[in-house]
Design a protein around this motif. Structure first.
Motif, PDB file in Angstrom:
ATOM      1  N   GLU A 361      50.607  22.810  35.077  1.00  0.00           N
ATOM      2  CA  GLU A 361      51.633  22.669  36.078  1.00  0.00           C
ATOM      3  C   GLU A 361      51.080  22.028  37.562  1.00  0.00           C
ATOM      4  O   GLU A 361      51.822  21.191  38.051  1.00  0.00           O
ATOM      5  N   VAL A 362      49.860  22.319  37.939  1.00  0.00           N
ATOM      6  CA  VAL A 362      49.276  21.831  39.085  1.00  0.00           C
ATOM      7  C   VAL A 362      48.293  20.955  39.399  1.00  0.00           C
ATOM      8  O   VAL A 362      47.446  20.516  40.306  1.00  0.00           O
ATOM      9  N   CYS A 363      47.469  20.879  38.044  1.00  0.00           N
ATOM     10  CA  CYS A 363      46.217  19.957  37.902  1.00  0.00           C
ATOM     11  C   CYS A 363      45.083  20.365  39.119  1.00  0.00           C
ATOM     12  O   CYS A 363      44.881  19.353  39.865  1.00  0.00           O
ATOM     13  N   PRO A 364      44.671  21.487  38.928  1.00  0.00           N
ATOM     14  CA  PRO A 364      43.549  21.936  40.164  1.00  0.00           C
ATOM     15  C   PRO A 364      42.335  21.155  40.068  1.00  0.00           C
ATOM     16  O   PRO A 364      41.980  20.905  38.858  1.00  0.00           O
ATOM     17  N   ASP A 365      41.498  21.148  41.121  1.00  0.00           N
ATOM     18  CA  ASP A 365      40.267  20.668  40.895  1.00  0.00           C
ATOM     19  C   ASP A 365      39.398  21.585  40.373  1.00  0.00           C
ATOM     20  O   ASP A 365      38.456  21.293  39.401  1.00  0.00           O
ATOM     21  N   SER A 366      39.667  22.878  40.469  1.00  0.00           N
ATOM     22  CA  SER A 366      38.969  23.649  39.955  1.00  0.00           C
ATOM     23  C   SER A 366      39.922  24.989  39.854  1.00  0.00           C
ATOM     24  O   SER A 366      40.491  25.511  40.640  1.00  0.00           O
ATOM     25  N   ILE A 367      39.470  25.926  38.866  1.00  0.00           N
ATOM     26  CA  ILE A 367      40.054  27.244  38.698  1.00  0.00           C
ATOM     27  C   ILE A 367      39.011  28.169  38.071  1.00  0.00           C
ATOM     28  O   ILE A 367      38.178  27.900  37.024  1.00  0.00           O
ATOM     29  N   SER A 368      38.861  29.461  38.563  1.00  0.00           N
ATOM     30  CA  SER A 368      37.995  30.322  38.222  1.00  0.00           C
ATOM     31  C   SER A 368      38.467  31.602  38.167  1.00  0.00           C
ATOM     32  O   SER A 368      39.393  31.932  38.906  1.00  0.00           O
ATOM     33  N   VAL A 369      37.768  32.564  37.499  1.00  0.00           N
ATOM     34  CA  VAL A 369      38.502  33.945  37.444  1.00  0.00           C
ATOM     35  C   VAL A 369      37.308  34.751  37.889  1.00  0.00           C
ATOM     36  O   VAL A 369      36.049  34.956  37.409  1.00  0.00           O
ATOM     37  N   GLU A 370      37.630  36.068  38.647  1.00  0.00           N
ATOM     38  CA  GLU A 370      36.674  36.953  38.805  1.00  0.00           C
ATOM     39  C   GLU A 370      37.366  38.388  38.598  1.00  0.00           C
ATOM     40  O   GLU A 370      38.547  38.690  39.019  1.00  0.00           O
ATOM     41  N   ASP A 371      36.750  39.015  37.511  1.00  0.00           N
ATOM     42  CA  ASP A 371      37.124  40.401  37.339  1.00  0.00           C
ATOM     43  C   ASP A 371      36.631  41.430  38.094  1.00  0.00           C
ATOM     44  O   ASP A 371      35.525  41.145  39.075  1.00  0.00           O
ATOM     45  N   ASP A 372      36.913  42.727  37.881  1.00  0.00           N
ATOM     46  CA  ASP A 372      36.414  43.829  38.599  1.00  0.00           C
ATOM     47  C   ASP A 372      36.466  43.766  39.939  1.00  0.00           C
ATOM     48  O   ASP A 372      35.381  43.970  40.778  1.00  0.00           O
TER      49      ASP A 372
END
Ligand code: ASP
Length: 439
Positions: A361-372
């Motif tokens: 949808e938005v073609c980001p430069d980066s995408i990351s996920v943080e849990d906890d």
């Protein structure tokens, strides 16, 4: 005469002795005309709540197991209460009907609701009050949502015909007449519904603590009791995990502006906590009203150069979540970054879909996920009137050597929410509490 609606929780009605205490409280004020009850709770550590026993019974019946021993145990508890109260009533017919209901798969909610149903029959007999079955006055819509206005119309008309009555909490009826319960702890909601319909001057919620505490006593040693809290502050704290009162129980009384008083059945003389629409009282010394928090959040961090000028960026990201029916909790953003904070349990199993969707949808430069991630809310209506509250929160956190991952202040300056790692959850709350509460 303006009524007081009282609601008694499970520990307040766990056995006959407790019933006697409750009756004494009710009789001490003739305005206590309408009473809402939970099912009998635990009598001692390690004991079982009747509601849990009914759930278990139903599960056993569904899987074809014999329920006789468990059902007899449940029946025994009610029979014991009746005999120790010296009542001449019998609930044997009701118990037979319920046992058959279990075998005929009348429904999980039906099974769970019987705890309150039987308790209300017994207490009404003991007090000499009328019994009103919640299925006749509390209604749900076909989609399972609570039908507030229809309930209020029917309930208020019904109350006009009863000077004094006892209601079972926790459940109501679906349009087809079957029983549906609120979520766990839902008798608090019933109490609030009755208070609204009765146009009560007060909704007393009797439980086993002397009010709402400023912090979770399992985390902070001996936290103070909150004297007065507004509905909105309470909602913030309940949402963040503070228990005592079901979070949805505020809505019916809020419409009518009726205060709630949390009271302790074992210590009726204690003032407890008053929950009000508004108050001229501001605790300018301590500033905060309470602290609460929750673990188990996930942050999706998205960055893209010139995000700030890309019209519709946020909508597209949230659209991906919407397609999977995921609600977001917070949305902290920078100029070229945006984080979406969601409950980990809600996104579990859907993360890949969401990440791919955002990518497309938005073609980001980066995408990351943080849990906890854990969120802590510091709530206080006095914040608007005082300076330096945020500074104090961050000083406490910094001195405890905790890294802050997210900061969010509601536009009404009622709360400051910080995101930290799960492992820092307890230390952070203790540090903030002792920074604000000095004596
Ligand atoms: N008895 C139900 C429960 O245990 C509802 C209530 O007590 O409010 O959740």
């Amino acid at each position: 005469m303006s009524a007081i609606v009282t609601k008694f929780g499970g520990t307040s009605l766990a056995d006959a002795e407790k019933f006697k205490q409750v009756a004494e409280i009710i009789k001490a004020d003739p305005d206590r005309r309408y009473v809402v009850v939970s099912a009998p709770g635990k009598r001692f550590k390690g004991d079982f709540k009747i509601t849990d026993m009914f759930y278990l019974c139903y599960e056993k019946a569904v899987s074809g197991e014999n329920i006789d021993v468990l059902f007899d145990e449940i029946s025994g508890r009610y029979r014991e209460i009746i005999s120790e109260l010296g009542l001449s009533i019998s609930v044997d017919r009701e118990l037979d009907r319920i046992r058959n209901g279990m075998y005929n798969m009348t429904g999980r909610d039906y099974a769970a609701s019987r705890g309150e149903y039987l308790n209300a029959i017994i207490l009404s007999a003991y007090l000499g009050y009328d019994f009103i079955d919640a299925r006749e006055v509390v209604f749900f819509n076909n989609d399972g949502s609570f039908n507030a206005e229809y309930t209020n119309d029917v309930m208020s008309a019904r109350l006009k015909r009863h000077e004094r009555a006892v209601f079972p909490g926790f459940y109501g009826a679906m349009p087809n007449g079957t029983i549906k319960t609120f979520s766990r702890g839902g008798s608090d909601i019933t109490g609030s519904i009755v208070a609204r319909a009765a146009n009560a001057r007060l909704y007393e919620n009797w439980t086993d603590v002397s009010g709402f505490l400023m912090a979770d006593p399992r985390i902070v040693d001996n936290p103070k009791v909150i004297n007065t809290i507004t509905y909105r502050e309470l909602r913030e704290l309940s949402y963040m995990g503070a228990t005592v009162l079901h979070e949805d129980s505020i809505f019916p009384v809020q419409i009518a502006g009726i205060p709630i008083n949390i009271k302790n059945t074992d210590r009726p003389e204690d003032r407890g906590t008053m929950i009000v629409a508004e108050t001229p009282d501001y605790d300018t010394k301590n500033v905060i009203t309470g602290i609460a928090g929750r673990k188990g959040f996930t942050a999706i961090n998205i960055s893209k150069d010139l995000m700030n000028v890309e019209v519709g960026f946020g909508r597209k990201v949230l659209g991906v979540l919407e397609k999977k029916n995921i609600s977001f909790e917070h949305l902290p953003s920078g100029i070229d970054t945006m984080s979406v904070i969601v409950k980990s349990a809600e996104i579990s199993g859907k993360l890949d879909y969401v990440l791919n969707g955002i990518q497309q949808e938005v073609c980001p430069d980066s995408i990351s996920v943080e849990d906890d991630i854990a969120l802590i809310a510091v709530v206080g209506r006095a914040m608007v009137k005082s300076k330096g509250t945020a500074a104090k929160v961050f000083k406490a956190i910094a001195e405890a050597n905790i890294n802050v991952k997210m900061i969010d202040q509601g536009s009404d300056e009622l709360n400051i929410i910080i995101g930290i790692e799960d492992k820092d959850f307890e230390i952070a709350q203790r540090a903030i509490y002792s920074e604000f509460i000095k004596d």
